[in-house]
Design an enzyme around this catalytic site. Sequence first.
Site, PDB file in Angstrom:
ATOM      1  N   ARG A   1     -21.153 -25.980   4.959  1.00  0.00           N
ATOM      2  CA  ARG A   1     -22.050 -25.126   4.174  1.00  0.00           C
ATOM      3  C   ARG A   1     -21.252 -23.893   3.773  1.00  0.00           C
ATOM      4  O   ARG A   1     -20.175 -23.642   4.356  1.00  0.00           O
ATOM      5  CB  ARG A   1     -23.278 -24.743   4.986  1.00  0.00           C
TER       6      ARG A   1
ATOM      7  N   ARG B   1     -31.367 -34.915  13.454  1.00  0.00           N
ATOM      8  CA  ARG B   1     -31.473 -33.466  13.220  1.00  0.00           C
ATOM      9  C   ARG B   1     -32.444 -33.173  12.096  1.00  0.00           C
ATOM     10  O   ARG B   1     -32.542 -33.939  11.143  1.00  0.00           O
ATOM     11  CB  ARG B   1     -30.123 -32.884  12.794  1.00  0.00           C
TER      12      ARG B   1
ATOM     13  N   GLY C   1     -36.824 -22.312  14.110  1.00  0.00           N
ATOM     14  CA  GLY C   1     -38.215 -22.558  14.456  1.00  0.00           C
ATOM     15  C   GLY C   1     -38.547 -24.038  14.449  1.00  0.00           C
ATOM     16  O   GLY C   1     -39.534 -24.469  15.023  1.00  0.00           O
TER      17      GLY C   1
ATOM     18  N   LYS D   1     -28.517 -29.526   4.900  1.00  0.00           N
ATOM     19  CA  LYS D   1     -27.585 -30.301   5.709  1.00  0.00           C
ATOM     20  C   LYS D   1     -27.362 -31.686   5.099  1.00  0.00           C
ATOM     21  O   LYS D   1     -26.229 -32.141   4.932  1.00  0.00           O
ATOM     22  CB  LYS D   1     -28.179 -30.431   7.118  1.00  0.00           C
TER      23      LYS D   1
ATOM     24  N   MET E   1     -37.396 -28.272  14.998  1.00  0.00           N
ATOM     25  CA  MET E   1     -36.630 -29.057  15.947  1.00  0.00           C
ATOM     26  C   MET E   1     -35.159 -29.031  15.571  1.00  0.00           C
ATOM     27  O   MET E   1     -34.804 -29.130  14.412  1.00  0.00           O
ATOM     28  CB  MET E   1     -37.115 -30.496  15.952  1.00  0.00           C
TER      29      MET E   1
ATOM     30  N   HIS F   1     -38.784  13.040   4.026  1.00  0.00           N
ATOM     31  CA  HIS F   1     -37.741  13.993   3.653  1.00  0.00           C
ATOM     32  C   HIS F   1     -36.393  13.605   4.243  1.00  0.00           C
ATOM     33  O   HIS F   1     -35.381  13.512   3.544  1.00  0.00           O
ATOM     34  CB  HIS F   1     -38.172  15.385   4.130  1.00  0.00           C
TER      35      HIS F   1
ATOM     36  N   TYR G   1     -32.616   2.134 -17.561  1.00  0.00           N
ATOM     37  CA  TYR G   1     -31.739   2.568 -16.466  1.00  0.00           C
ATOM     38  C   TYR G   1     -32.491   2.654 -15.147  1.00  0.00           C
ATOM     39  O   TYR G   1     -33.726   2.706 -15.123  1.00  0.00           O
ATOM     40  CB  TYR G   1     -31.105   3.925 -16.790  1.00  0.00           C
TER      41      TYR G   1
ATOM     42  N   CYS H   1     -36.549   6.550 -11.032  1.00  0.00           N
ATOM     43  CA  CYS H   1     -35.704   7.384 -10.177  1.00  0.00           C
ATOM     44  C   CYS H   1     -36.228   7.467  -8.746  1.00  0.00           C
ATOM     45  O   CYS H   1     -35.787   8.281  -7.973  1.00  0.00           O
ATOM     46  CB  CYS H   1     -35.533   8.775 -10.770  1.00  0.00           C
TER      47      CYS H   1
ATOM     48  N   SER I   1     -39.566   8.403 -16.718  1.00  0.00           N
ATOM     49  CA  SER I   1     -38.835   8.007 -15.523  1.00  0.00           C
ATOM     50  C   SER I   1     -39.870   7.743 -14.431  1.00  0.00           C
ATOM     51  O   SER I   1     -40.601   8.645 -14.027  1.00  0.00           O
ATOM     52  CB  SER I   1     -37.875   9.122 -15.095  1.00  0.00           C
TER      53      SER I   1
HETATM   54  C1  PEP Z   1     -40.758   9.768  -6.854  1.00  0.00           C
HETATM   55  O1  PEP Z   1     -41.884  10.160  -6.602  1.00  0.00           O
HETATM   56  O2  PEP Z   1     -40.437   8.563  -6.918  1.00  0.00           O
HETATM   57  C2  PEP Z   1     -39.678  10.728  -7.087  1.00  0.00           C
HETATM   58  C3  PEP Z   1     -38.482  10.318  -7.503  1.00  0.00           C
HETATM   59  O3  PEP Z   1     -39.930  12.030  -6.821  1.00  0.00           O
HETATM   60  P1  PEP Z   1     -39.999  12.651  -5.342  1.00  0.00           P
HETATM   61  O4  PEP Z   1     -39.467  11.627  -4.389  1.00  0.00           O
HETATM   62  O5  PEP Z   1     -39.183  13.881  -5.369  1.00  0.00           O
HETATM   63  O6  PEP Z   1     -41.466  12.916  -5.173  1.00  0.00           O
END
Ligand code: PEP
Length: 874
Positions: free
Chosen positions: A338, A95, A104, A25, A106, A456, A854, A834, A767
């Site tokens: 702001r 302020r 949180g 501020k 004043m 899942h 990646y 992944c 990966s």
């Molecule tokens: C993981 O374990 O991060 C993965 C990509 O495989 P899954 O989620 O199928 O176990």
Amino acid sequence: EVWVFTFGKGRSEGHKGMKSLLGGKGANLAEMASIGLSVPPGLTISTEACNEYQQIGKKLSQGLWDEVTDGLKMVENDIGAFLGDPTKPLLLSVRSGAAISMPGMMDTVLNLGLNDEVVAGLAAKSGERFAYDSYRRFLDMFGGVVLGIPHSLFEEKLEKMKSEKDLKLDTDLTASDLKELVEEYKGVYLEAKGEKFPSDPKKQLELAVKAVFDSWDSPRAIKYRSINQISGLKGTAVNIQCMVFGNMGNTSGTGVLFTRNPSTGEKKLYGEFLINAQGEDVVAGIRTPLDLDAMKNSMPEAYKELVENCEILEGHYKDMMDIEFTVQENRLWMLQCRTGKRTGAGAVKIAVDMVNEGLVDSRAAIKMVEPQHLDQLLHPQFEDPSTYKDEVMAKGLPASPGAAVGQVVFSAEDAESWHAQGKAVILVRTETSPEDVGGMHAAVGILTARGGMTSHAAVVARGWGKCCVSGCSEIRVNDSEKVVLIGDNVVKEGDWISLNGSTGEVILGKQLLAPPALTGDLETFMTWVDEFRRLKVMANADTPEDALAARNNGAEGIGLCRTEHMFFASDERIKAVRKMIMAVTLEQRKSALDLLLPYQRADFEGIFRAMDGLPVTIRLLDPPLHEFLPEGDIEQIVGELTVDTGMSEDEIYSRIEKLSEVNPMLGFRGCRLGISYPELSEMQVRAIFQAAISLTSQGVKVFPEIMVPLIGTPQELSHQVTLIRGVAEKVFSEMGATLSYKVGTMIEVPRAALVADEIAKEAEFFSFGTNDLTQMTYGYSRDDVGKFLPIYLAKGILQHDPFEVLDQKGVGQLIKMATERGRAARPNLKVGICGEHGGEPSSVAFFAEAGLDYVSCSPFRVPIARLAAAQVAV
Ligand code: PEP
Ligand code: MG
């Protein structure tokens, strides 16, 4: 030491780059004033002064107080009014303001400097009613905020007076009523504190400054910083500023505005204005504010200046701004500015427009859109979440973002059949299993009682960009009666509910939806994003449709194809899978696998075709086999399996016994399957190469990468690599053609990360499976974490769900180390990730900085990952 920085029109000792010293501020007030806008003069006490105050035992040092006094003199001379002087009364606002905006602490004291003498002077100048109204507001605010006197004690006096005088509104009180009220309010100080109200304005100021400093260390503020992991700040600044009054009649007013529409991004001032009012009246919602156009007509001069100021500020800050202002007797004063918060749609349009207007370049524009903004754009949203607050029945984990509205069903079958009748359904389950995928796909949203962010249901739903709330422990599902208890509500099959997958809210009834807003601007914006990022973004996809969705979202290949997800695609397939699982002898298993081969080959052909020209990483079978058994009680299961497999009940019982495991996530799964049943890997690899070669012959460019899951030792990998290369040679000679491919592994068992150099000798790529790596590093079961995670988060033991936001310290360390060791052993090793973290912005930034090649994430998160990767690169 300099503790105090003054500001006023055309001159400021601070500037916008001094946020850590002056708070957000204070830094912006200094900046606005220094570029020549009309800001009520004032001074900012620095965050370092707050630090000193705490260090020396909560005292204002003489040096500091001298600086405050000097600063105040400058302000007084500037404005020609003096604190405590009844003939030329100066009132102040005080302020808090830290470097990061932080609830949180004043908030605000207004009208500081009033006492019995000063109020009389103010009354003579500006009218009695106004003066005494200001006084009683000050007594209330100062008592509450500075001395901790409950606001309700003042409120009681006010209400009592209104009822005695039979008045409805505060504004009905006359000047003499207000005078009386002031005396009552002073009495409250005596009752509550045993002390008189401090009438000396200097003393008031000192107490207010101390109260701001003390609020930095209040339990609320400490808790807020701990939960939000805010550390390294010195303290809060204090902003002391001349009051200006929007409540001095019809030539005065107050308002707030955004320089562009924060919802749509439209380039048009967007705000509210109240004539003859103070800021708190707007906030308290007592009066309904008017559109800004009302100001244009009633105060044209001030309006014109406001419009000019907005342009100046946008040009200066190079962003859309959020502004507070007051008009006192036709004169405009800027009170705060702001950068403005905005929606996803607004953020993209503003960024693209500002590049087109020449205000910013594309590099800067990339930073103007947050990854969360894109998330909003890619999923349906509720039209206005504030309208359903009272209908929220329960809250679970925000497993997959977006909004869903549908009728409740309790089984995957019902979801499919209702969907076939054109109904929108929400599938409610205690937890989901692979067997439910058909129903999950048919549903508009999924709600589960159990399971975490990588359960899942969560993983599958995110993969489709479908709304999902998981781990909602406040629901009790009764499948047989087809009812679910949600909080205190009994919801039956067919009842309408709504889910907010971005917040985890479960809402009663049919709430209004807004469709995802994909505009041309987004496309333009994403081309800029891709110019800057280095990290590649691939997708996790298991079907040709998902692969195409991923490609449309800019995926540069498939980083994870979970081969098992297609096993449930039809009754014939699941039958063949069950035969394979139930097989006792090698012959039985092989003949079941022969049935599966053509299905798998067809799946891979579809995916290769969809990803023509891009790499496709296919993982060999990973989950524990019992996941493919039917659901229900043991009789049902055995009944179904005898039909599916033609085996006897006894054979089935004994086989199921063998399949059951105490810890399936640590059990017979991953490469352990393919090593124990080499014929299983052989079938999958054969299907991959047959598909690849036949598509190549049709002119499709195929780059298969075969990935072995759950490796812990180099010997495991070596076994599967030999097998894969052997099958490849066989298929090549059978089909009279070859093609290049890669073989690599997932790194998801901590041991694999530790011996990554040895593993890299066998692997052409790594990966990281951060879902399992997180599970095994923390020792938290991915599927049961929902039971204790909310408690951990509430107590601050964990800052985030580690299955959602990568734990950089622990799991991240394994990733960095394994990457280094792997590349030391094999310099051209390709390294990616992944797990679900591949689409989470802060984790993506970490992977980019760790030098990974990646990330791979669900198709709907591909644009988010692209943006997060670009933001660390610019
Ligand atoms: C993981 O374990 O991060 C993965 C990509 O495989 P899954 O989620 O199928 O176990
Ligand atoms: Mg895994």
